[in-house]
Design an enzyme around this catalytic site. Sequence first.
Site, PDB file in Angstrom:
ATOM      1  N   ASN B  69       0.831  -1.192   0.000  1.00 44.54           N
ATOM      2  CA  ASN B  69       0.000   0.000   0.000  1.00 44.54           C
ATOM      3  C   ASN B  69       0.867   1.243   0.000  1.00 44.54           C
ATOM      4  OD1 ASN B  69      -0.360   1.934   2.507  1.00 44.54           O
ATOM      5  ND2 ASN B  69       0.206  -0.072   3.308  1.00 44.54           N
ATOM      6  N   ILE B  71      -0.788   4.680   0.538  1.00 44.54           N
ATOM      7  CA  ILE B  71      -1.904   5.618   0.683  1.00 44.54           C
ATOM      8  C   ILE B  71      -1.350   7.035   0.805  1.00 44.54           C
ATOM      9  CG2 ILE B  71      -3.962   6.229   2.052  1.00 44.54           C
ATOM     10  CD1 ILE B  71      -4.142   3.382   0.841  1.00 44.54           C
ATOM     11  N   CYS B 130       6.375   5.525   8.519  1.00 46.39           N
ATOM     12  CA  CYS B 130       5.561   5.418   7.313  1.00 46.39           C
ATOM     13  C   CYS B 130       6.472   5.485   6.084  1.00 46.39           C
ATOM     14  CB  CYS B 130       4.516   6.534   7.216  1.00 46.39           C
ATOM     15  SG  CYS B 130       3.585   6.430   5.678  1.00 46.39           S
ATOM     16  N   LYS B 165       6.206   3.538  17.010  1.00 46.55           N
ATOM     17  CA  LYS B 165       6.021   2.483  15.999  1.00 46.55           C
ATOM     18  C   LYS B 165       7.294   2.351  15.171  1.00 46.55           C
ATOM     19  CE  LYS B 165       2.601   0.601  12.867  1.00 46.55           C
ATOM     20  NZ  LYS B 165       1.212   0.738  12.442  1.00 46.55           N
ATOM     21  N   ASN B 192       6.009  -1.846  11.431  1.00 43.22           N
ATOM     22  CA  ASN B 192       5.327  -1.201  10.323  1.00 43.22           C
ATOM     23  C   ASN B 192       5.601  -2.041   9.063  1.00 43.22           C
ATOM     24  OD1 ASN B 192       4.120   0.731   8.576  1.00 43.22           O
ATOM     25  ND2 ASN B 192       4.670   2.359   9.995  1.00 43.22           N
ATOM     26  N   THR B 193       5.214  -1.546   7.909  1.00 39.81           N
ATOM     27  CA  THR B 193       5.365  -2.344   6.682  1.00 39.81           C
ATOM     28  C   THR B 193       6.808  -2.329   6.174  1.00 39.81           C
ATOM     29  OG1 THR B 193       4.764  -0.390   5.411  1.00 39.81           O
ATOM     30  CG2 THR B 193       2.997  -1.933   5.938  1.00 39.81           C
ATOM     31  N   GLY B 244       0.897  -9.276   9.811  1.00 36.85           N
ATOM     32  CA  GLY B 244       0.355 -10.470   9.168  1.00 36.85           C
ATOM     33  C   GLY B 244      -0.472 -11.397  10.038  1.00 36.85           C
ATOM     34  N   THR B 266      -3.987  -5.930   7.798  1.00 35.01           N
ATOM     35  CA  THR B 266      -4.460  -6.328   6.469  1.00 35.01           C
ATOM     36  C   THR B 266      -5.622  -7.316   6.505  1.00 35.01           C
ATOM     37  OG1 THR B 266      -2.190  -6.012   5.757  1.00 35.01           O
ATOM     38  CG2 THR B 266      -3.624  -7.162   4.238  1.00 35.01           C
TER      39      THR B 266
END
Lengths: 258, 304
Positions: B69, B71, B130, B165, B192-193, B244, B266
């Site tokens: 993602n 965003i 982010c 985070k 985070n991702t 996950g 997700t």
Amino acid sequence: MIKEQWMTVVKNRHLALDTYEMILTGELTEKMINPGQFLHLKIGEGFSHMLRRPISITNVDIDHQEVTIIYKTIGSGTSWLSKQTPGEKIHVLGPRGNGFPIEQVTNKKLLVIGGGVGVPPLYYLTKKLVEQQNEVTAILGFQTKDAVFYEDNFKKLAKTFIVTDDGTKGEKGRVTNLIPSLQGDVDYYYSCGPTAMLHAVSNEMKHVPGYISLEERMGCGIGACFACVCKTVDETDEKGYRKICMDGPVFQSNEVIL
Amino acid sequence: MTNIAVSLPGLELKNPIMPASGCFGFGKEFSEFYDLSKLGAIVIKAATLEGRYGNDTPRVAETSAGMLNAIGLQNPGVDKIISSELPFLEPFNVPVISNVGGSSVEEYVEVAKRISASPIIRALELNISCPNVKEGGIQFGTDPNLAAHVTEQVKKVSTKPVYVKLSPNVSDIVAMAKAVESAGADGLSMINTLTGMSFDLHKRKPLLANKTGGLSGPAIKPVALRMIYQVRQEVDLPIIGMGGITSCEDVIEFLLAGANAVAIGTANFLDPYICEKIIDDLPAKLQQYGFTSVEDCSQKGVAL
């Protein structure tokens, strides 16, 4: 109110080039009364595919609790869908989104313009519009002859014109080629298809009020993740954007930037 | 009776399950599926000082057992979040955690100051990780000195506990955790991702308009577990674990690795009822694996 169901596959057949028609059955169909809404389908076993696929509703048979969808096989998700056989179950969230606002539309002259997999939602729309005593003309665009579908279905309901990019069926060229000769005294128009087509159609039809249905890659499909947004035309709009999955997928033709 | 309540700084959780920031909006959409008061906590979408539109679309792409993602922190800005979004969550009697975004130390500080003053907010999740915004965000999450600095400044103004985070896009996650711990963080939230890409073969270019995006979903679970485990060996701060999670078994794995509570991201997209289902099934699952409570499970994890 139920919003999800494991629906049962009744039929899944090859319809045209890379295009399939699937019929699903379940009580959820009772909610599918507004044309232009979509089903959010779970793909594959368990958590192998983490995103659902939004597929618009092609037709609904409320009496038999059956909903028809038409989809194009583009990647692994839609390819999985094409392999499902009658009796198998598919998890459905829906119907989602806002469809075409047609409750008050009656005794009007209407133009319906679809391109490729934008054609399916216009079938249920046309059916409803005709039931409501409207006169509908349909322009349906496809890439080539082998990609054409639902020509006969539309012809039973509306004066129908087929257009193909390569001229192998119907008129050669773009759906917009036919608009000047057909828009005459049209009261409203409704369109769904690739963004470039919607852009061309709304330019060509800018003096007629219309509604367009947008397509975008979605995340949650319920308005929470902000994956499928588009900007509003009105710069003074309070939010400045719309969520396609929740505020749309149908918008007034001059509401969002294409 | 298996006790699934968890007590963390600023947060009395009736269960350890919360939706992850960015995957749950501001709660409204999911409230049509189930009663939000069942959740342990709610982590709202990131707040920045001014409203942001975010990136162009496509913003998401599916990958094997996951998704990308980008965003781009779309949100209406901190003041509008306080006036228009938070009041909706008040009646649910669930602790609300605000994710705090920014492009500069000053922005993080100002957002933290304003949103921590809201009585509805019980804790902050400082988003220094982010990967999808052009400036700020991730560079604070990849340099221990910058991470410590922004944590320290935010701690000075926040009236609520601050969970930092962490980004997994670093070579030494323990150094990051230690840096924010010494800067006064009350807890950690991780991970985070992971930054990733995907290409469109027909267009011959990156699938996401932002080119790169953050990878989430089951594909990143082993990375999350490894990082939580490594941090838990060296750092005493409470950890909200994520990456996950799709089942009770996954939750127990995270607790064993060293998390004290978990966030589900997700999986909400695939199954909007997932948090509720996991909360309902967790007591029996814990019992099945021989744990008397969530805290019992976390504590056993630490002793590994």
